[in-house]
Design an enzyme around this catalytic site. Sequence first.
Site, PDB file in Angstrom:
ATOM      1  N   ASN A 112       1.959   6.303   7.979  1.00 44.34           N
ATOM      2  CA  ASN A 112       0.582   6.117   8.199  1.00 44.34           C
ATOM      3  C   ASN A 112       0.026   6.867   9.541  1.00 44.34           C
ATOM      4  OD1 ASN A 112       2.523   4.322   9.641  1.00 44.34           O
ATOM      5  ND2 ASN A 112       0.861   2.883  10.204  1.00 44.34           N
ATOM      6  N   CYS A 123      -2.992   5.097   5.013  1.00 39.78           N
ATOM      7  CA  CYS A 123      -1.483   4.318   4.907  1.00 39.78           C
ATOM      8  C   CYS A 123      -0.610   5.520   4.330  1.00 39.78           C
ATOM      9  CB  CYS A 123      -1.818   3.599   3.890  1.00 39.78           C
ATOM     10  SG  CYS A 123      -2.749   2.041   3.925  1.00 39.78           S
ATOM     11  N   GLU A 126       1.632   5.168   2.153  1.00 36.42           N
ATOM     12  CA  GLU A 126       1.846   5.437   0.618  1.00 36.42           C
ATOM     13  C   GLU A 126       1.109   6.432   0.058  1.00 36.42           C
ATOM     14  OE1 GLU A 126       1.206   2.779   2.491  1.00 36.42           O
ATOM     15  OE2 GLU A 126       2.174   0.953   1.372  1.00 36.42           O
TER      16      GLU A 126
HETATM   17  N1  THU Z   1      -0.272   0.363   6.453  1.00 36.19           N
HETATM   18  C1  THU Z   1       0.286   1.161   5.798  1.00 36.19           C
HETATM   19  O1  THU Z   1       0.465   2.414   6.166  1.00 36.19           O
HETATM   20  N2  THU Z   1       0.663   0.799   4.253  1.00 36.19           N
HETATM   21  C2  THU Z   1      -0.028  -0.349   3.851  1.00 36.19           C
HETATM   22  O2  THU Z   1       0.192  -0.646   2.591  1.00 36.19           O
HETATM   23  C3  THU Z   1      -0.543  -1.437   4.815  1.00 36.19           C
HETATM   24  C4  THU Z   1      -1.026  -0.963   6.192  1.00 36.19           C
HETATM   25  C5  THU Z   1      -0.994   0.826   7.715  1.00 36.19           C
HETATM   26  C6  THU Z   1      -2.434   1.018   8.273  1.00 36.19           C
HETATM   27  C7  THU Z   1      -2.477   0.860   9.399  1.00 36.19           C
HETATM   28  O3  THU Z   1      -1.970   2.197  10.188  1.00 36.19           O
HETATM   29  C8  THU Z   1      -1.166  -0.165   9.952  1.00 36.19           C
HETATM   30  O4  THU Z   1      -0.490   0.016   8.736  1.00 36.19           O
HETATM   31  C9  THU Z   1      -1.858  -1.619  10.027  1.00 36.19           C
HETATM   32  O5  THU Z   1      -2.591  -1.849   9.154  1.00 36.19           O
END
Ligand code: THU
Length: 137
Positions: A41, A52, A54
Amino acid sequence: MDEQLIEAALAVRDKAYAPYSHFLVGAALRTKNGCLFTGVNVENASYGLTICAERAAIFQAVAAGEREFSSMAIAVDAPLPAAPCGACRQVMAEFGFEEIILCTTDKQVKTFSLADLLPEAFVKENLPGGDRNEKNK
Ligand code: THU
C-alpha cells in the site's frame, strides 16, 4: 499452500508506505504460468489517493505483460488476517483469481476463493460485446 507466496507478501510488507494509517500491507500474486509479483500500500497526504497493496501488485504484473493470475497472498500485522477491500476484490475479479490467502506476521493463515469474497462479480461478460472485451481484442 503456496508458502513462497506467503513469505513474499510478508517480506514486501516492510516496504509499504503508510505514514498516516501505520497499517502496512504486503501482497504477492502468482501468475498462471508461475511468476510472482508483489505490491504494497502507498498512501498520500491527500488520503483518497492511497492505493492498496493488492491493486499495486496486480498493476505491477499487468505492466509486465501478465493477465492471468491464480492466487494472491495478503500480509498484515494485526490480531486477525485482513480480507481485501471491495475495490481490490473487483479488480481481482477482472483477472480471474481463484485463491486468496490471508496471513499475519504471526503466521495465522486463512484461505478463501475469490467467489466467496465477491459472489456475482460484475465482469467483462456482463458488458455489451462480452468476450470481445477481453485482452485488447
Ligand atoms: N489497505 C490495503 O492495502 N489493502 C486492503 O485490502 C485494505 C486496506 C491499506 C490502505 C491504507 O493504506 C491502509 O491499508 C489502511 O486502510
